[in-house]
Design a protein around this motif. Structure first.
Motif, PDB file in Angstrom:
ATOM      1  N   UNK A  29      14.178  11.562   8.096  1.00 15.98           N
ATOM      2  CA  UNK A  29      12.901  11.344   7.227  1.00 15.98           C
ATOM      3  C   UNK A  29      13.140  10.253   6.459  1.00 15.98           C
ATOM      4  N   UNK A  30      12.116   9.338   6.503  1.00 14.80           N
ATOM      5  CA  UNK A  30      12.258   7.841   5.925  1.00 14.80           C
ATOM      6  C   UNK A  30      11.514   7.892   4.609  1.00 14.80           C
ATOM      7  N   UNK A  31      12.201   7.627   3.516  1.00 17.35           N
ATOM      8  CA  UNK A  31      11.480   7.687   2.061  1.00 17.35           C
ATOM      9  C   UNK A  31      11.355   6.434   1.899  1.00 17.35           C
ATOM     10  N   UNK A  32       9.787   6.151   1.911  1.00 16.89           N
ATOM     11  CA  UNK A  32       9.145   4.847   1.556  1.00 16.89           C
ATOM     12  C   UNK A  32       8.921   4.806   0.242  1.00 16.89           C
ATOM     13  N   UNK A  33       9.325   3.851  -0.573  1.00 18.61           N
ATOM     14  CA  UNK A  33       9.101   4.028  -2.051  1.00 18.61           C
ATOM     15  C   UNK A  33       7.786   2.798  -1.886  1.00 18.61           C
ATOM     16  N   UNK A  34       6.672   3.103  -2.352  1.00 22.02           N
ATOM     17  CA  UNK A  34       5.391   2.276  -2.193  1.00 22.02           C
ATOM     18  C   UNK A  34       4.597   2.637  -3.436  1.00 22.02           C
ATOM     19  N   UNK A  35       3.786   1.544  -3.927  1.00 22.11           N
ATOM     20  CA  UNK A  35       2.838   1.640  -5.021  1.00 22.11           C
ATOM     21  C   UNK A  35       1.788   2.855  -4.554  1.00 22.11           C
ATOM     22  N   UNK A  36       1.608   3.716  -5.543  1.00 25.48           N
ATOM     23  CA  UNK A  36       0.629   5.064  -5.072  1.00 25.48           C
ATOM     24  C   UNK A  36      -0.794   4.984  -5.526  1.00 25.48           C
ATOM     25  N   UNK A  37      -1.161   3.695  -6.192  1.00 27.31           N
ATOM     26  CA  UNK A  37      -2.338   3.562  -7.087  1.00 27.31           C
ATOM     27  C   UNK A  37      -3.909   3.599  -6.212  1.00 27.31           C
ATOM     28  N   UNK A  38      -3.434   3.643  -4.799  1.00 27.44           N
ATOM     29  CA  UNK A  38      -4.753   3.419  -4.179  1.00 27.44           C
ATOM     30  C   UNK A  38      -5.026   4.407  -2.978  1.00 27.44           C
ATOM     31  N   UNK A  39      -6.005   5.121  -3.158  1.00 23.62           N
ATOM     32  CA  UNK A  39      -5.868   6.417  -2.171  1.00 23.62           C
ATOM     33  C   UNK A  39      -6.080   5.912  -0.924  1.00 23.62           C
ATOM     34  N   UNK A  40      -6.987   4.853  -0.609  1.00 23.24           N
ATOM     35  CA  UNK A  40      -7.284   4.546   0.859  1.00 23.24           C
ATOM     36  C   UNK A  40      -5.825   3.913   1.417  1.00 23.24           C
ATOM     37  N   UNK A  41      -5.039   3.203   0.652  1.00 21.22           N
ATOM     38  CA  UNK A  41      -3.603   2.956   1.373  1.00 21.22           C
ATOM     39  C   UNK A  41      -2.812   4.282   1.492  1.00 21.22           C
ATOM     40  N   UNK A  42      -2.973   5.152   0.490  1.00 16.21           N
ATOM     41  CA  UNK A  42      -2.103   6.472   0.460  1.00 16.21           C
ATOM     42  C   UNK A  42      -2.544   7.040   1.815  1.00 16.21           C
TER      43      UNK A  42
END
Length: 391
Positions: A29-42
């Motif tokens: 399981x890869x824990x990718x830490x990434x900005x979560x402020x855009x629902x389309x990107x999420x």
């Protein structure tokens, strides 16, 4: 021998080594830490996660951040505590000052990009945007995955296109009082607005590619602060309050409180229109001289617990099928980092068949890419703005 020929010549060995990576990654399981402020990107990252699970047995867990510095601080704390293996961060969506901080403090695993099979579709020459991050050489310690470019979004039903140059914004704002603002520069979008102005207004002899000394910063930024002092009284709420981020600013445009917003995603206007978040009359404007652009990267911390899985994720993000899906305006609309000249006919056809939109500019409409200043300029600009305008 050409770069492409070198890649082909290295193909069999690379394939054998990559199979070892795939075997090790299966079940991780890869824990990718990434900005979560855009629902389309999420949503796009969730789709990538489904593909990773189906193809390689790798799970992707998106750890949503409000600020990338949170992940950097976590890795630094682990290093300080002597935790050199089994780190909690496997992969980070990272750029600019955060990448520089990790590189300077030896917090990165690498170089790894040349080992990714899908790197054969990238231009990795030293002059390429894929090889430099805010003037800092990447040295293949972070992998590109999407293009970003600063643009303005405006409502064409209310105004004509915004001014072509930053220097003319003062007169425009005086004629349209209260109809423009920018996010607080503590947010990267507000800081980018200041950087765009700096790039256009700085004296011709200013070298923005180097870490600024006190003297260099004072000389290069003086025209910017004169310009901003003249602009500020004409901003929304008299320049006494600023939206927290791009999403809040976009809501102001939708509510007709302002006429112009800004974005680092040329597809953001078309995407917001499709989601019912902006009126159909919103269009994209690029400054006459071009605008700041960069590549979004992912990097692997030096102590990542699931390093093989992180490499598989980075490679999947470069898969032509994934890149075409990402560029689809119905999905995300972010422009691909792949070199079209290195793609096969089927991949080029997939990109050519992507849907268009009246609010989606073509790549050729985006004008020249102005390079990001050295990361030190953004740090200083943000601090100086706070000192000048928040007392």
């Amino acid at each position: 021998m050409s770069a492409a020929a070198l890649i082909l010549a290295a193909g069999p060995a690379l394939a054998d080594d990559w199979q070892d990576v795939l075997d090790e990654a299966r079940g991780q399981t890869v824990y990718m830490h990434a900005w979560g402020g855009d629902e389309r990107t999420n949503a796009f990252l969730a789709w990538v996660g489904d593909m990773l699970q189906d193809r390689h047995g790798v799970a992707l867990s998106h750890v949503k951040l409000s600020d990338t510095a949170e992940a950097v601080a976590r890795v630094l704390a682990e290093k300080t505590a002597g935790r050199d293996e089994g780190g909690q961060v496997d992969l980070i969506w990272i750029n600019g000052p955060n990448f520089l901080a990790m590189k300077d403090q030896d917090l990165l695993h690498g170089p790894f990009v040349a080992d990714l099979p899908n790197a054969r579709y990238l231009d990795l020459s030293p002059q390429s945007a894929n090889s430099v991050d805010f003037t800092t050489p990447v040295e293949r310690m972070e992998s590109p995955w999407r293009l970003a470019k600063f643009v303005f979004n405006y409502d064409a039903a209310r105004i004509d296109a915004p001014p072509p140059r930053m220097e003319t914004w003062v007169d425009w704002a005086a004629a349209h009082p209260g109809r423009i603002t920018h996010p607080d520069p503590s947010n990267f979008m507000g800081a980018t607005f200041l950087k765009q102005a700096l790039v256009e207004l700085a004296p011709a002899d200013a070298d923005l590619t180097q870490e600024p000394t006190d003297a260099a910063f004072e000389a290069a930024s003086a025209p910017l602060w004169d310009w901003y002092d003249a602009l500020r009284p004409h901003l929304w709420r008299g320049g006494q309050a600023f939206p927290e981020n791009q999403s809040v600013q976009q809501q102001l445009l939708n509510d007709a409180e302002i006429d112009v917003t800004m974005s680092f995603d040329p597809a953001s206007a078309a995407a917001a229109i499709r989601d019912g978040l902006l009126p159909e009359t919103v269009r994209v404007h690029v400054p006459e001289a071009g605008s700041i652009g960069n590549v979004s990267f992912v990097a692997i911390p030096y102590n990542a617990a699931h390093r093989a899985g992180a490499k598989v994720v980075a490679d999947m993000l470069l898969d032509p099928e994934v890149q075409a899906h990402m560029q689809n305006i119905d999905v995300l609309g972010s422009f691909s980092v792949l070199d079209p000249g290195l793609l096969d006919a089927d991949a080029r056809a997939a990109f050519a068949a992507l849907p268009t939109d009246p609010a989606l500019p073509a790549l050729e409409d985006l004008g020249p890419v102005l390079p990001e200043p050295h990361a030190g300029w953004m740090t200083r600009l943000t601090a100086e703005w706070q000192a000048r305008y928040t007392r």
